[in-house]
Write a protein that holds these residues in place. Structure first.
Motif, PDB file in Angstrom:
ATOM      1  N   ARG A 102       0.716  -1.280  -0.064  1.00  0.00           N
ATOM      2  CA  ARG A 102       0.074  -0.025  -0.057  1.00  0.00           C
ATOM      3  C   ARG A 102       0.808   1.273   0.060  1.00  0.00           C
ATOM      4  O   ARG A 102       0.393   2.368  -0.165  1.00  0.00           O
ATOM      5  N   GLN A 103       2.351   0.952   0.314  1.00  0.00           N
ATOM      6  CA  GLN A 103       2.971   2.207   0.124  1.00  0.00           C
ATOM      7  C   GLN A 103       3.132   2.662  -1.124  1.00  0.00           C
ATOM      8  O   GLN A 103       2.977   2.205  -2.212  1.00  0.00           O
ATOM      9  N   LYS A 104       3.624   4.187  -1.108  1.00  0.00           N
ATOM     10  CA  LYS A 104       3.925   4.890  -2.322  1.00  0.00           C
ATOM     11  C   LYS A 104       5.065   4.180  -3.299  1.00  0.00           C
ATOM     12  O   LYS A 104       6.101   3.688  -2.380  1.00  0.00           O
ATOM     13  N   PRO A 124       2.855  -7.546  13.877  1.00  0.00           N
ATOM     14  CA  PRO A 124       2.887  -6.033  14.182  1.00  0.00           C
ATOM     15  C   PRO A 124       4.032  -5.636  14.414  1.00  0.00           C
ATOM     16  O   PRO A 124       4.253  -4.443  14.561  1.00  0.00           O
ATOM     17  N   ILE A 125       5.213  -6.336  14.534  1.00  0.00           N
ATOM     18  CA  ILE A 125       6.678  -5.767  14.613  1.00  0.00           C
ATOM     19  C   ILE A 125       7.103  -5.038  13.220  1.00  0.00           C
ATOM     20  O   ILE A 125       7.845  -4.472  13.136  1.00  0.00           O
ATOM     21  N   PHE A 126       6.409  -5.630  12.102  1.00  0.00           N
ATOM     22  CA  PHE A 126       6.673  -5.086  10.827  1.00  0.00           C
ATOM     23  C   PHE A 126       5.932  -3.775  10.663  1.00  0.00           C
ATOM     24  O   PHE A 126       4.711  -3.716  10.591  1.00  0.00           O
ATOM     25  N   ARG A 127       6.421  -2.780  10.336  1.00  0.00           N
ATOM     26  CA  ARG A 127       6.045  -1.513  10.106  1.00  0.00           C
ATOM     27  C   ARG A 127       6.958  -0.500   9.404  1.00  0.00           C
ATOM     28  O   ARG A 127       8.030  -0.124   9.818  1.00  0.00           O
ATOM     29  N   TRP A 128       6.521  -0.592   7.968  1.00  0.00           N
ATOM     30  CA  TRP A 128       7.563   0.187   7.151  1.00  0.00           C
ATOM     31  C   TRP A 128       7.940   1.764   7.368  1.00  0.00           C
ATOM     32  O   TRP A 128       6.916   2.394   7.617  1.00  0.00           O
ATOM     33  N   ASP A 129       9.038   2.167   7.261  1.00  0.00           N
ATOM     34  CA  ASP A 129       9.466   3.579   7.117  1.00  0.00           C
ATOM     35  C   ASP A 129       9.292   3.999   5.778  1.00  0.00           C
ATOM     36  O   ASP A 129       8.902   3.192   5.018  1.00  0.00           O
ATOM     37  N   GLU A 130       9.004   5.393   5.610  1.00  0.00           N
ATOM     38  CA  GLU A 130       8.839   5.840   4.409  1.00  0.00           C
ATOM     39  C   GLU A 130       9.914   5.545   3.578  1.00  0.00           C
ATOM     40  O   GLU A 130      11.214   5.662   4.028  1.00  0.00           O
ATOM     41  N   PRO A 131       9.710   5.260   2.215  1.00  0.00           N
ATOM     42  CA  PRO A 131      11.023   4.954   1.396  1.00  0.00           C
ATOM     43  C   PRO A 131      11.905   5.899   1.111  1.00  0.00           C
ATOM     44  O   PRO A 131      13.049   5.890   0.965  1.00  0.00           O
ATOM     45  N   SER A 144      15.709  -1.626   5.800  1.00  0.00           N
ATOM     46  CA  SER A 144      14.388  -1.889   5.771  1.00  0.00           C
ATOM     47  C   SER A 144      13.463  -1.285   4.829  1.00  0.00           C
ATOM     48  O   SER A 144      13.112  -0.264   4.942  1.00  0.00           O
ATOM     49  N   ILE A 145      13.119  -1.976   3.679  1.00  0.00           N
ATOM     50  CA  ILE A 145      12.271  -1.525   2.648  1.00  0.00           C
ATOM     51  C   ILE A 145      11.516  -2.816   1.911  1.00  0.00           C
ATOM     52  O   ILE A 145      12.060  -3.590   1.688  1.00  0.00           O
ATOM     53  N   SER A 146      10.339  -2.720   1.888  1.00  0.00           N
ATOM     54  CA  SER A 146       9.699  -4.030   1.403  1.00  0.00           C
ATOM     55  C   SER A 146       8.418  -3.625   0.217  1.00  0.00           C
ATOM     56  O   SER A 146       7.796  -2.655   0.257  1.00  0.00           O
ATOM     57  N   ASP A 147       8.518  -4.500  -0.653  1.00  0.00           N
ATOM     58  CA  ASP A 147       7.113  -4.195  -1.613  1.00  0.00           C
ATOM     59  C   ASP A 147       6.054  -5.028  -1.303  1.00  0.00           C
ATOM     60  O   ASP A 147       5.256  -5.380  -1.983  1.00  0.00           O
ATOM     61  N   HIS A 148       6.084  -5.683   0.045  1.00  0.00           N
ATOM     62  CA  HIS A 148       4.791  -6.296   0.516  1.00  0.00           C
ATOM     63  C   HIS A 148       4.223  -5.263   1.923  1.00  0.00           C
ATOM     64  O   HIS A 148       4.761  -4.548   2.129  1.00  0.00           O
ATOM     65  N   ALA A 149       3.207  -5.784   2.310  1.00  0.00           N
ATOM     66  CA  ALA A 149       2.290  -4.915   3.159  1.00  0.00           C
ATOM     67  C   ALA A 149       2.754  -5.422   4.274  1.00  0.00           C
ATOM     68  O   ALA A 149       2.934  -6.451   4.455  1.00  0.00           O
TER      69      ALA A 149
END
Lengths: 330, 545
Positions: free
Chosen positions: A118-120, A144-151, A279-284
């Motif tokens: 869902r990230q930009k 819930p430990i996974f929460r992405w930073d802004e790319p 940390s950067i992911s293409d998954h939700a």
């Protein structure tokens, strides 16, 4: 609740299967008819009689495997029918061409998210919210430990990392399709001015993206440089398979980094053997998986791919949604 | 001044694996920071006795109660992460939006000296409010370090040696001095840091501090090319290495781990106080069986250490002795630059004169390490192989011409340990690891046969390489037959060679035996479970030792 056998989509040893359409979704064995959500190779199997995907996915797959296959393409939103089942692709925001697949039989809607985020991400179409009755969601990062930073933050970190060790060659490992182009795009928005080299597999994908109308900053193809000692201060992007390989011996003084959602966990970062994890992911992430379920208005949810125990239990406790599990049939 | 700065230091050090670069990072940090903050930094980095203000478990419970968050979900996350402080820091990002908050930076002194110690006097509800307030007023990226300090689990890949080097470089002073200043307990204060970086060396400043220990290397085959007469041979006792210090009449007993253990051994302090000279002795502490004239098991020694101010009856039932290896200082004179032969002579001369001049009690508690005199290297081998007969775990071989240097330098002392005992055992349980091994099954339990049944006899965590760990982890997941919380019971199929140092009767274990320092030495894929050893074999080992 329905009996498992009457579900429109089932789980088989070849992968998810729509019996009425006689079509598999990202099958792991050769089958008659394969619907492909996106062009990552773990979602593609050689030897199927017929493939169906979006146009972008078809172009990328053909570029990757280097040969023709029997592949039919449909635009996003465009509805087509197989044995009376209405099917359509919808953007999933994972990589260029990636899609969710919607199935409609009479009044009942099923939606397979495929890999999604869902990230930009300016290198692919944004995730489309699709209403459904049954949702089959990926759950790669279902905690819930996974929460992405802004790319942009990750891109700035990468840029700082390269610039803080200008005496070294910085090698960043990441998937050559999707992740590499997204990172390049994010880096182009920072004030990073050093040379960027990419491995031929990434270079090819960059060109493929350009052909499909996605602007990717210019990089130098790595093989063109025989003498690698003058690469200090530059950034080299390689696929993870090349880590620890002999080709790294050509570089004198290197630092290595790995870009992946898993790198947000220190233990995994330490165990991975890379100097640095980004940390950067293409998954939700967790919150986006939950948000997607909510927005889809689905009353029934299945998870596949990844840890789903926590998601199952959490939804059972906190929501009125039916959490279902596939009965595995050989 | 700040947690922010310290947090950045942690991130820099944590992602750096070049020693030189680490030294540079530390130098930069120390030179741009206040003395008080530096002293807390050293306290945290050396991790000697980091205080635990809240246990990992309580931290999870606090978080769960403050944010009404399911505890089971926190536990599921823990399995992946392996560190309570990190789990909570990661989860907090879901709770704290970060908008409209004016973050405050705090000093380490404020946290470690005021905020955290105060938590313990608060009632549960106030404590929750206070912890919530601390969490929500600190930038999210600093929470990991904050929680690690809170739970006393702060660690980063920096050794005392590296800190020593950085400080020594920073002020251009000999490493040995800094190393000595960092020995013993380092009480954080502006003063203690200033003293650490003081370029003037005041001899009395080091008065109560132990010298850095000389550590033995593992035996190297190549030394048998040299003459046997170049070496001094002693038994390797399985006790606690200590430095027994008497300076200006005051006695202090320091362990190699740099704990002051006077309180646990008042009888030794009392006897040593009666000696007329001042000295520093390198030796070993053991619990002794005076009837058989053999050391008692290490676990009994641990019992003694854990008991502060032991009663007379405990002192009697678990009597201790100190075996003296080396004389490092006599009446204020540093002996470490004399070679071993001279130090040994001085040790003998002084120790015998003290024993002669005092009551019998001193000789019961204070002994010299007896020398062994093998005539050739074959005899060295024999001595080593028989070392279990007198309750030792091998030999220590010392170069007679060597001086006493800090650390594990090559070519000075060697430990030549007797081969471990070994049994082939069957893997029956596995538990998830923590820390860097989070998410992998790395804590294993092994069993031996008894009347056709497998009885658990030991747990081991170490000995497999990373590839084997991953392979076994996969196998465990595919061969689980039952689960009890974090523990999986697995199909009995895999045989491993388990090595250990000692074996003895234990009423606490179902197997009736306990082994010391068990570890995996081989994955016996060639063996079937029927080939694994029996408890009877284990008992035979016990009788033969």
């Amino acid at each position: 609740m329905k009996e498992d056998s009457s579900y429109l989509i089932k789980y088989t040893s070849s992968g998810l299967y729509c019996e009425l359409a006689d079509a598999w979704i990202d099958p792991i064995k050769p089958v008659k008819r394969a619907l492909i959500t996106h062009a990552h190779m773990d979602h593609f199997t050689f030897g199927c009689d017929e493939y169906i995907s979006t146009y972008e996915t078809a172009v990328i797959i053909k570029e990757r495997i280097g040969k023709e296959i029997n592949i039919k393409t449909y635009d996003y939103e465009k509805e087509f029918k197989i044995n009376g089942i209405k099917i359509s692709f919808h953007p999933s925001g994972h990589i260029l061409g990636s899609s969710q697949i919607k199935f409609i039989l009479a009044e009942e809607i099923w939606l397979i998210t495929g890999d999604f985020k869902r990230q930009k991400d300016e290198t692919c179409k944004e995730y489309e919210i699709v209403k459904t009755d049954y949702l089959i969601s990926e759950s790669t990062f279902g905690l819930p430990i996974f929460r992405w930073d802004e790319p942009q933050k990750t891109a700035t970190d990468i840029s700082k990392w390269v610039n803080s060790s200008k005496e070294k060659t910085s090698i960043l490992f990441c998937y050559s399709l999707g992740k590499a182009q997204r990172i390049l795009n994010e880096i182009s928005k920072t004030n990073f001015i050093n040379d960027i080299y990419t491995h031929s597999s990434i270079y090819r994908m960059n060109n493929c993206y350009k052909k499909l109308g996605i602007d990717i900053i210019k990089t130098k193809k790595l093989e063109q440089t025989k003498n690698n000692s003058d690469l200090n201060g530059s950034l080299i992007i390689l696929p993870p398979a090349l880590n620890k390989s002999s080709s790294l011996k050509n570089f004198k003084d290197i630092q290595t980094g790995f870009a992946s959602g898993w790198m947000s966990i220190r233990a995994l970062r330490k165990r991975s053997g890379y100097d640095k994890g980004f940390s950067i992911s293409d998954h939700a992430d967790w919150k986006d998986i939950l948000r997607t379920i909510k927005e889809s208005k689905a009353k029934n949810v299945f998870f596949h791919h990844g840890d789903n125990e926590a998601l199952n239990k959490y939804l059972k406790e906190k929501s009125s949604i039916n959490v279902l599990e596939f009965e595995y049939k050989k | 001044m700040s947690l922010k700065k310290f947090s950045e230091l942690f991130i820099d050090l944590d992602s750096c694996n070049s020693t030189n670069k680490k030294i540079g990072i530390l130098q930069n940090y120390f030179s741009s920071n206040e003395a008080l903050e530096n002293s807390w930094t050293i306290y945290l980095l050396t991790g000697k006795n980091n205080k635990r203000f809240i246990s990992g478990r309580s931290l999870k419970t606090l978080f769960s109660e403050i944010y009404e968050y399911p505890l089971w979900l926190i536990d599921s996350c823990y399995l992946k992460v392996g560190d309570s402080a990190e789990v909570i820091s990661l989860l907090l990002r879901n709770m704290i939006t970060g908008e409209n908050i004016k973050y405050q930076d705090v000093s380490l002194d404020e946290l470690l000296n005021k905020s955290f110690p105060k938590l313990s006097i608060l009632k549960e509800d106030d404590k929750k409010l206070r912890v919530k307030e601390i969490w929500e007023n600190i930038p999210i990226e600093n929470l990991l370090v904050l929680n690690k300090i809170l739970t006393g689990t702060f660690r980063v890949g920096v050794s005392i040696g590296l800190i020593t080097k950085s400080i020594a470089k920073l002020i251009n002073l000999d490493e040995a001095i800094i190393s000595h200043r960092l020995m013993g307990d380092f009480i954080p204060s502006e003063e203690s840091y200033k003293l650490l970086i003081d370029k003037n060396i005041n001899p009395s400043e080091l008065n109560y501090k132990p010298y850095p220990f000389l550590l033995a290397n593992t035996f190297e085959k190549k030394i048998i090319d040299k003459s046997i007469n170049d070496f001094q041979f002693e038994w390797k006792w399985d006790g606690i290495r200590i430095q027994l210090i008497k300076r200006s009449g005051k006695v202090s007993i320091w362990t190699r781990g740099q704990d002051l253990i006077n309180k646990s051994f008042p009888e030794l302090v009392e006897e040593i106080s009666s000696i007329k000279d001042d000295f520093v002795i390198d030796g070993e502490l053991l619990v002794w069986d005076f009837k058989q004239n053999l050391p008692l098991n290490f676990s009994l020694l641990q019992k003694r250490i854990n008991r502060k101010a032991p009663s007379r009856s405990i002192q009697k039932s678990l009597p201790i002795i100190c075996i003296a290896y080396d004389l490092l200082e006599i009446n204020g004179e540093d002996q470490r630059d004399s070679n071993l032969e001279i130090r040994r002579n001085n040790l003998e001369k002084n120790l015998y004169s003290w024993l002669n001049e005092s009551k019998e009690e001193l000789s019961n508690i204070f002994k010299i390490s007896d020398l062994i005199y093998p005539r050739n290297w074959e005899e060295v081998e024999t001595f080593k192989n028989n070392s279990r007969d007198n309750g030792t775990e091998g030999l220590v071989i010392k170069n007679k011409k060597s001086i006493y240097t800090p650390g594990r330098k090559k070519g000075i002392w060697w430990k030549y340990k007797v081969d471990p005992m070994q049994l082939d055992a069957v893997l029956i349980y596995a538990k998830g690891g923590s820390g860097i091994r989070a998410g992998l099954y790395t804590d294993y339990s092994f069993a031996l046969w008894k009347d056709g049944e497998l009885i658990k006899f030991a747990s081991a965590y170490s000995g497999l390489n990373n590839t084997e760990i991953k392979e076994l982890d996969r196998w465990i997941r595919q061969n689980t037959i039952d689960r009890f919380g974090p523990v999986r019971s697995v199909r009995p199929e895999m045989v491993f060679e388990i090595s250990f140092e000692n074996i003895q009767i234990s009423k606490r274990h179902k197997s009736g035996i306990a082994v010391r320092f068990p570890r995996i030495t081989k994955w016996r894929k060639d063996k079937l479970i029927k080939d694994a050893d029996t408890l009877e074999n284990a008992q035979k080992l016990m009788l033969n030792k």
